[in-house]
Design a protein around this motif. Sequence first.
Motif, PDB file in Angstrom:
ATOM      1  N   MET A 276     -15.544  -3.033  -1.163  1.00  0.00           N
ATOM      2  CA  MET A 276     -14.996  -2.611  -2.458  1.00  0.00           C
ATOM      3  C   MET A 276     -15.273  -1.142  -2.728  1.00  0.00           C
ATOM      4  O   MET A 276     -14.429  -0.435  -3.296  1.00  0.00           O
ATOM      5  CB  MET A 276     -15.589  -3.487  -3.566  1.00  0.00           C
ATOM      6  N   LEU A 277     -16.441  -0.661  -2.313  1.00  0.00           N
ATOM      7  CA  LEU A 277     -16.780   0.750  -2.507  1.00  0.00           C
ATOM      8  C   LEU A 277     -15.882   1.656  -1.674  1.00  0.00           C
ATOM      9  O   LEU A 277     -15.617   2.797  -2.058  1.00  0.00           O
ATOM     10  CB  LEU A 277     -18.250   0.994  -2.149  1.00  0.00           C
ATOM     11  N   SER A 278     -15.402   1.162  -0.523  1.00  0.00           N
ATOM     12  CA  SER A 278     -14.549   1.967   0.341  1.00  0.00           C
ATOM     13  C   SER A 278     -13.242   2.338  -0.354  1.00  0.00           C
ATOM     14  O   SER A 278     -12.581   3.301   0.019  1.00  0.00           O
ATOM     15  CB  SER A 278     -14.259   1.216   1.647  1.00  0.00           C
ATOM     16  N   TYR A 279     -12.875   1.579  -1.377  1.00  0.00           N
ATOM     17  CA  TYR A 279     -11.653   1.861  -2.127  1.00  0.00           C
ATOM     18  C   TYR A 279     -11.712   3.244  -2.775  1.00  0.00           C
ATOM     19  O   TYR A 279     -10.691   3.923  -2.925  1.00  0.00           O
ATOM     20  CB  TYR A 279     -11.446   0.788  -3.195  1.00  0.00           C
ATOM     21  N   GLY A 280     -12.906   3.661  -3.162  1.00  0.00           N
ATOM     22  CA  GLY A 280     -13.060   4.948  -3.834  1.00  0.00           C
ATOM     23  C   GLY A 280     -13.149   6.132  -2.891  1.00  0.00           C
ATOM     24  O   GLY A 280     -13.266   7.271  -3.345  1.00  0.00           O
TER      25      GLY A 280
ATOM     26  N   VAL B 295     -10.928   7.136   3.759  1.00  0.00           N
ATOM     27  CA  VAL B 295     -10.935   5.767   4.292  1.00  0.00           C
ATOM     28  C   VAL B 295      -9.604   5.093   3.964  1.00  0.00           C
ATOM     29  O   VAL B 295      -8.987   4.450   4.819  1.00  0.00           O
ATOM     30  CB  VAL B 295     -12.110   4.944   3.712  1.00  0.00           C
ATOM     31  N   ARG B 296      -9.166   5.228   2.714  1.00  0.00           N
ATOM     32  CA  ARG B 296      -7.896   4.633   2.295  1.00  0.00           C
ATOM     33  C   ARG B 296      -6.739   5.169   3.132  1.00  0.00           C
ATOM     34  O   ARG B 296      -5.897   4.412   3.614  1.00  0.00           O
ATOM     35  CB  ARG B 296      -7.609   4.910   0.816  1.00  0.00           C
ATOM     36  N   VAL B 297      -6.696   6.489   3.301  1.00  0.00           N
ATOM     37  CA  VAL B 297      -5.597   7.116   4.032  1.00  0.00           C
ATOM     38  C   VAL B 297      -5.623   6.721   5.506  1.00  0.00           C
ATOM     39  O   VAL B 297      -4.573   6.419   6.099  1.00  0.00           O
ATOM     40  CB  VAL B 297      -5.659   8.651   3.884  1.00  0.00           C
TER      41      VAL B 297
ATOM     42  N   ASP C 268       0.293   1.374   8.699  1.00  0.00           N
ATOM     43  CA  ASP C 268       1.687   1.800   8.625  1.00  0.00           C
ATOM     44  C   ASP C 268       2.361   1.728   9.993  1.00  0.00           C
ATOM     45  O   ASP C 268       3.584   1.579  10.078  1.00  0.00           O
ATOM     46  CB  ASP C 268       1.773   3.216   8.079  1.00  0.00           C
ATOM     47  N   MET C 269       1.566   1.831  11.053  1.00  0.00           N
ATOM     48  CA  MET C 269       2.134   1.706  12.400  1.00  0.00           C
ATOM     49  C   MET C 269       2.717   0.311  12.619  1.00  0.00           C
ATOM     50  O   MET C 269       3.698   0.138  13.343  1.00  0.00           O
ATOM     51  CB  MET C 269       1.053   1.984  13.452  1.00  0.00           C
ATOM     52  N   MET C 270       2.118  -0.688  11.958  1.00  0.00           N
ATOM     53  CA  MET C 270       2.577  -2.068  12.116  1.00  0.00           C
ATOM     54  C   MET C 270       3.597  -2.456  11.056  1.00  0.00           C
ATOM     55  O   MET C 270       4.580  -3.138  11.353  1.00  0.00           O
ATOM     56  CB  MET C 270       1.375  -3.021  12.039  1.00  0.00           C
TER      57      MET C 270
ATOM     58  N   PHE D 152      -3.840  -3.629   0.814  1.00  0.00           N
ATOM     59  CA  PHE D 152      -3.802  -2.813  -0.402  1.00  0.00           C
ATOM     60  C   PHE D 152      -3.778  -1.326  -0.054  1.00  0.00           C
ATOM     61  O   PHE D 152      -3.062  -0.550  -0.700  1.00  0.00           O
ATOM     62  CB  PHE D 152      -5.009  -3.128  -1.280  1.00  0.00           C
ATOM     63  N   PHE D 153      -4.554  -0.932   0.946  1.00  0.00           N
ATOM     64  CA  PHE D 153      -4.568   0.474   1.349  1.00  0.00           C
ATOM     65  C   PHE D 153      -3.198   0.904   1.865  1.00  0.00           C
ATOM     66  O   PHE D 153      -2.758   2.026   1.618  1.00  0.00           O
ATOM     67  CB  PHE D 153      -5.639   0.706   2.422  1.00  0.00           C
ATOM     68  N   TRP D 154      -2.518  -0.007   2.571  1.00  0.00           N
ATOM     69  CA  TRP D 154      -1.175   0.334   3.063  1.00  0.00           C
ATOM     70  C   TRP D 154      -0.185   0.432   1.911  1.00  0.00           C
ATOM     71  O   TRP D 154       0.659   1.333   1.885  1.00  0.00           O
ATOM     72  CB  TRP D 154      -0.688  -0.715   4.067  1.00  0.00           C
ATOM     73  N   LEU D 155      -0.270  -0.487   0.965  1.00  0.00           N
ATOM     74  CA  LEU D 155       0.624  -0.443  -0.186  1.00  0.00           C
ATOM     75  C   LEU D 155       0.440   0.865  -0.956  1.00  0.00           C
ATOM     76  O   LEU D 155       1.415   1.482  -1.402  1.00  0.00           O
ATOM     77  CB  LEU D 155       0.372  -1.643  -1.105  1.00  0.00           C
ATOM     78  N   LEU D 156      -0.809   1.294  -1.117  1.00  0.00           N
ATOM     79  CA  LEU D 156      -1.078   2.575  -1.780  1.00  0.00           C
ATOM     80  C   LEU D 156      -0.547   3.734  -0.947  1.00  0.00           C
ATOM     81  O   LEU D 156      -0.052   4.730  -1.480  1.00  0.00           O
ATOM     82  CB  LEU D 156      -2.586   2.738  -1.995  1.00  0.00           C
ATOM     83  N   PHE D 157      -0.635   3.601   0.383  1.00  0.00           N
ATOM     84  CA  PHE D 157      -0.174   4.640   1.301  1.00  0.00           C
ATOM     85  C   PHE D 157       1.336   4.826   1.211  1.00  0.00           C
ATOM     86  O   PHE D 157       1.844   5.950   1.270  1.00  0.00           O
ATOM     87  CB  PHE D 157      -0.586   4.260   2.733  1.00  0.00           C
TER      88      PHE D 157
END
Length: 206
Positions: free
Chosen positions: A20-24, A28-30, A37-39, A141-146
């Motif tokens: 959860m901390l990695s979200y901030g 890491v997110r990018v 995104d490759m998949m 979630f990280f991909w959706l944000l990306f």
Amino acid sequence: MVDLKKHGPTIALLFTMLVMLSYGIEWVRVTVGSVMDMMLGPFIDVLGVPFFVMILILSSMTGLYSSLVQKYTIDYEKMQEVQAKARVFQKEFREAQLSGDEKRIKKLQGKQERMMQDQLDISKQQFTPMAIILVLTVPIFFWLLFRLPPVGAEMTAASGIVLPFVGAVSLSGVAFWIVPAWILWYMICSLAISQVIRKSLNIGGI
């Protein structure tokens, strides 16, 4: 060697907090988002799948694997048994209090300690599936944000959606209060499919 049976819930809780901390952390997110995104990117870029449909597909997958993980990692029979005993205990304890039966109250208080331990054990069981689900969900979630359209970008058929009581709104915009439209759409889809799966698998809520 670490006793996983004894320390597993603690390890899972710490791991969950770390994820959860990695979200901030932006890099890491990018990084995770670009790898995902490759998949997933070709579904949008090559096949032309609208972004809101990708959210529908991914949120449905989330509902599916979340339900399956919980089914096979949580003892639902024991959970239901503990919950049933707790309801009976509460009824008996309330009756003893109303009748002023101190002897019965003292006896029930001794029973209460054992019941609290059972409830604690059930609660600890939930940490492991929570960690597993987060490991699978956070990259999505990280991909959706990306891939989320920039805030203020022109709304198109692929980047917008029509929500009940809200109307047409960009997925990167706010649906209501501070809740982004894409989060609301993701939750609606995930909860809907989860209810169907839970009903078919005969599992309860967490």
